[in-house]
Design a protein around this motif. Structure first.
Motif, mmCIF file in Angstrom:
data_model
loop_
_atom_site.group_PDB
_atom_site.id
_atom_site.type_symbol
_atom_site.label_atom_id
_atom_site.label_comp_id
_atom_site.label_asym_id
_atom_site.label_seq_id
_atom_site.Cartn_x
_atom_site.Cartn_y
_atom_site.Cartn_z
ATOM 1 N N VAL A 1 0.805 -1.208 0.000
ATOM 2 C CA VAL A 1 0.000 0.000 0.000
ATOM 3 C C VAL A 1 0.850 1.276 0.000
ATOM 4 O O VAL A 1 2.062 1.246 0.233
ATOM 5 N N HIS A 2 0.187 2.401 -0.196
ATOM 6 C CA HIS A 2 0.821 3.719 -0.299
ATOM 7 C C HIS A 2 1.177 4.300 1.071
ATOM 8 O O HIS A 2 0.840 3.751 2.125
ATOM 9 N N PHE A 3 1.841 5.442 1.059
ATOM 10 C CA PHE A 3 2.256 6.206 2.227
ATOM 11 C C PHE A 3 1.087 6.406 3.193
ATOM 12 O O PHE A 3 0.009 6.855 2.795
ATOM 13 N N ARG A 4 1.291 6.035 4.441
ATOM 14 C CA ARG A 4 0.337 6.164 5.543
ATOM 15 C C ARG A 4 -0.866 5.229 5.423
ATOM 16 O O ARG A 4 -1.726 5.226 6.286
ATOM 17 N N GLY A 5 -0.940 4.426 4.364
ATOM 18 C CA GLY A 5 -2.091 3.568 4.154
ATOM 19 C C GLY A 5 -2.002 2.263 4.921
ATOM 20 O O GLY A 5 -0.948 1.848 5.415
ATOM 21 N N THR A 6 -3.153 1.583 5.013
ATOM 22 C CA THR A 6 -3.267 0.265 5.634
ATOM 23 C C THR A 6 -4.095 -0.629 4.710
ATOM 24 O O THR A 6 -4.507 -0.205 3.623
ATOM 25 N N SER A 7 -4.389 -1.824 5.168
ATOM 26 C CA SER A 7 -5.226 -2.723 4.374
ATOM 27 C C SER A 7 -6.652 -2.214 4.221
ATOM 28 O O SER A 7 -7.416 -2.741 3.408
ATOM 29 N N ASP A 8 -7.017 -1.209 4.989
ATOM 30 C CA ASP A 8 -8.352 -0.610 4.889
ATOM 31 C C ASP A 8 -8.404 0.541 3.892
ATOM 32 O O ASP A 8 -9.426 1.230 3.807
ATOM 33 N N ILE B 1 7.283 0.419 12.870
ATOM 34 C CA ILE B 1 7.431 0.665 11.435
ATOM 35 C C ILE B 1 8.910 0.731 11.076
ATOM 36 O O ILE B 1 9.672 1.466 11.711
ATOM 37 N N PRO B 2 9.367 -0.025 10.071
ATOM 38 C CA PRO B 2 10.776 0.053 9.658
ATOM 39 C C PRO B 2 11.106 1.443 9.123
ATOM 40 O O PRO B 2 10.260 2.111 8.534
ATOM 41 N N ASP B 3 12.356 1.858 9.309
ATOM 42 C CA ASP B 3 12.768 3.151 8.781
ATOM 43 C C ASP B 3 13.588 3.024 7.492
ATOM 44 O O ASP B 3 14.267 3.943 7.074
ATOM 45 N N SER B 4 13.484 1.849 6.859
ATOM 46 C CA SER B 4 14.064 1.656 5.529
ATOM 47 C C SER B 4 13.169 0.707 4.752
ATOM 48 O O SER B 4 12.477 -0.134 5.348
ATOM 49 N N PHE B 5 13.181 0.822 3.429
ATOM 50 C CA PHE B 5 12.334 -0.053 2.628
ATOM 51 C C PHE B 5 12.931 -1.446 2.490
ATOM 52 O O PHE B 5 12.218 -2.389 2.159
ATOM 53 N N ASN C 1 -15.544 -0.897 10.953
ATOM 54 C CA ASN C 1 -14.461 -0.869 11.948
ATOM 55 C C ASN C 1 -13.087 -0.676 11.300
ATOM 56 O O ASN C 1 -12.119 -1.358 11.643
ATOM 57 N N ARG C 2 -13.021 0.261 10.370
ATOM 58 C CA ARG C 2 -11.762 0.523 9.683
ATOM 59 C C ARG C 2 -10.752 1.158 10.640
ATOM 60 O O ARG C 2 -11.115 1.885 11.556
ATOM 61 N N VAL C 3 -9.477 0.886 10.397
ATOM 62 C CA VAL C 3 -8.426 1.552 11.171
ATOM 63 C C VAL C 3 -8.049 2.861 10.485
ATOM 64 O O VAL C 3 -8.300 3.056 9.286
ATOM 65 N N ASP C 4 -7.401 3.735 11.228
ATOM 66 C CA ASP C 4 -7.016 5.047 10.705
ATOM 67 C C ASP C 4 -5.715 4.918 9.914
ATOM 68 O O ASP C 4 -5.037 3.887 9.916
ATOM 69 N N TYR C 5 -5.374 6.012 9.233
ATOM 70 C CA TYR C 5 -4.067 6.087 8.590
ATOM 71 C C TYR C 5 -2.960 6.015 9.648
ATOM 72 O O TYR C 5 -3.204 6.216 10.844
ATOM 73 N N VAL C 6 -1.752 5.720 9.215
ATOM 74 C CA VAL C 6 -0.602 5.660 10.118
ATOM 75 C C VAL C 6 -0.476 6.990 10.872
ATOM 76 O O VAL C 6 -0.579 8.067 10.280
ATOM 77 N N GLY C 7 -0.248 6.907 12.184
ATOM 78 C CA GLY C 7 -0.198 8.092 13.034
ATOM 79 C C GLY C 7 1.096 8.874 12.907
ATOM 80 O O GLY C 7 2.002 8.517 12.134
ATOM 81 N N PRO C 8 1.233 9.949 13.686
ATOM 82 C CA PRO C 8 2.375 10.871 13.535
ATOM 83 C C PRO C 8 3.743 10.210 13.724
ATOM 84 O O PRO C 8 4.662 10.447 12.929
ATOM 85 N N GLU C 9 3.898 9.396 14.764
ATOM 86 C CA GLU C 9 5.203 8.778 15.009
ATOM 87 C C GLU C 9 5.564 7.809 13.890
ATOM 88 O O GLU C 9 6.694 7.820 13.366
ATOM 89 N N GLY C 10 4.605 6.978 13.504
ATOM 90 C CA GLY C 10 4.870 6.046 12.403
ATOM 91 C C GLY C 10 5.110 6.764 11.090
ATOM 92 O O GLY C 10 5.935 6.329 10.271
ATOM 93 N N THR C 11 4.411 7.881 10.888
ATOM 94 C CA THR C 11 4.614 8.662 9.668
ATOM 95 C C THR C 11 6.042 9.172 9.579
ATOM 96 O O THR C 11 6.645 9.170 8.499
ATOM 97 N N ARG D 1 8.667 7.740 10.737
ATOM 98 C CA ARG D 1 9.526 6.610 10.356
ATOM 99 C C ARG D 1 9.354 6.292 8.877
ATOM 100 O O ARG D 1 10.321 5.922 8.190
ATOM 101 N N GLN D 2 8.140 6.427 8.364
ATOM 102 C CA GLN D 2 7.947 6.257 6.925
ATOM 103 C C GLN D 2 8.689 7.335 6.147
ATOM 104 O O GLN D 2 9.303 7.057 5.106
ATOM 105 N N ILE D 3 8.646 8.554 6.628
ATOM 106 C CA ILE D 3 9.362 9.641 5.965
ATOM 107 C C ILE D 3 10.868 9.366 5.970
ATOM 108 O O ILE D 3 11.561 9.628 4.975
#
Length: 287
Positions: A36-43, A74-78, A188-198, A200-202
């Protein structure tokens, strides 16, 4: 047969981390793994894209560590992102897969194919590009910033519509239809990735795009991919510039690589053209 809307959340422990996944669709054929894309989940997939594909083969959606309903960090590398996905696939005892990656998920998909060539039969790269290298362009920072800073439902809605779709009334109307499909598909969908995880994605994105960690990227290794690859994008992608899809295609010198640019569309082409693109994916995987 389960669909995107009805597939059950399942969980598996791998290396001490509890991963959430959904495994559904047809009972025969090579499994297609979605990234999935940036900040996305299976929902955050479009059922209009997923369901036609799932009617022809098994589909596997995995929340990476720290994402959605999965535990861990969340990993900090791909490289780390890709290894987690491979670990889950192998823990599920799946011997061969096709892999699709959208946007940031396309970075992950490239590294899965590069680091585990024994596992991947075919590769689909949507709205994505190679890591840092000559000619590779960065997206417009103001658009990426909209997605990175979004914290409320209204901000998510506005950010994704402005960055995935062109700003004409017609295209924004199509974006609204996609948003309604996606947000109403499952309870019961989950939200996008939160600030701390974001953050690490960045950090992972910066390693990919900055050029200082070439060993964490794909640009210098794309000639190692020797399987069929389908590359697709919108004609005017402001997040991962469309030119990067062209560079990706040119760098895949040893692959059977196909490039399709969808007209008058941007990063969200796969939702805007869900019917056409899902059929193209099926044709490519069946060929």
């Amino acid at each position: 047969m389960s669909t995107y809307e009805t597939a059950k959340d399942q969980f598996i422990d791998v290396k001490g981390v509890k991963y959430a996944y959904r495994y559904f669709g047809a009972s025969t054929g090579t499994t297609l793994v979605f990234n999935v894309h940036f900040r996305g989940t299976s929902d955050h997939w479009d059922p209009d894209l997923i369901n036609p594909i799932a009617s022809t083969r098994p589909v596997l959606l995995i929340d990476n560590s720290g994402v959605g309903r999965s535990g861990g960090e969340i990993p900090d590398s791909f490289t780390g992102w890709a290894q987690n996905i491979v670990d889950v696939i192998e823990a599920l005892n799946i011997k061969e897969v096709d892999v699709l990656g959208f946007s940031m998920g396309g970075f992950v998909a490239q590294l899965i194919a590069l680091n585990c060539p024994h596992l991947v039969r075919k590769l689909i790269l949507a709205g994505t590009g190679p890591s840092a290298g000559p000619g590779v362009q960065g997206g417009k920072p103001e658009y990426f910033g909209l997605l990175a800073a979004a914290a409320t439902e209204e901000e998510y809605h506005n950010g994704f519509l402005k960055t995935f779709y062109s700003l004409s009334d017609k295209k924004q109307s199509l974006g609204e239809l996609w948003w309604k499909r996606m947000t109403s598909a499952r309870p019961n969908r989950v939200d996008y990735v939160g600030p701390e995880g974001t953050q690490r994605q960045i950090a992972a994105v910066m390693k990919w795009a900055g050029g200082e960690f070439r060993e964490e990227g794909s640009y210098d290794r794309l000639d190692q991919i020797k399987i069929p690859v389908l590359i697709a994008n919108g004609s005017n992608d402001v997040l991962v510039p469309t030119e990067n899809s062209w560079i990706l295609w040119k760098r895949l010198v040893n692959a059977e690589a196909h490039l399709h640019l969808f007209p008058d569309s941007g990063h969200g082409f796969l939702n805007e053209y869900a019917d056409i693109f899902s059929k193209e994916i099926i044709t490519f995987l069946d060929a």
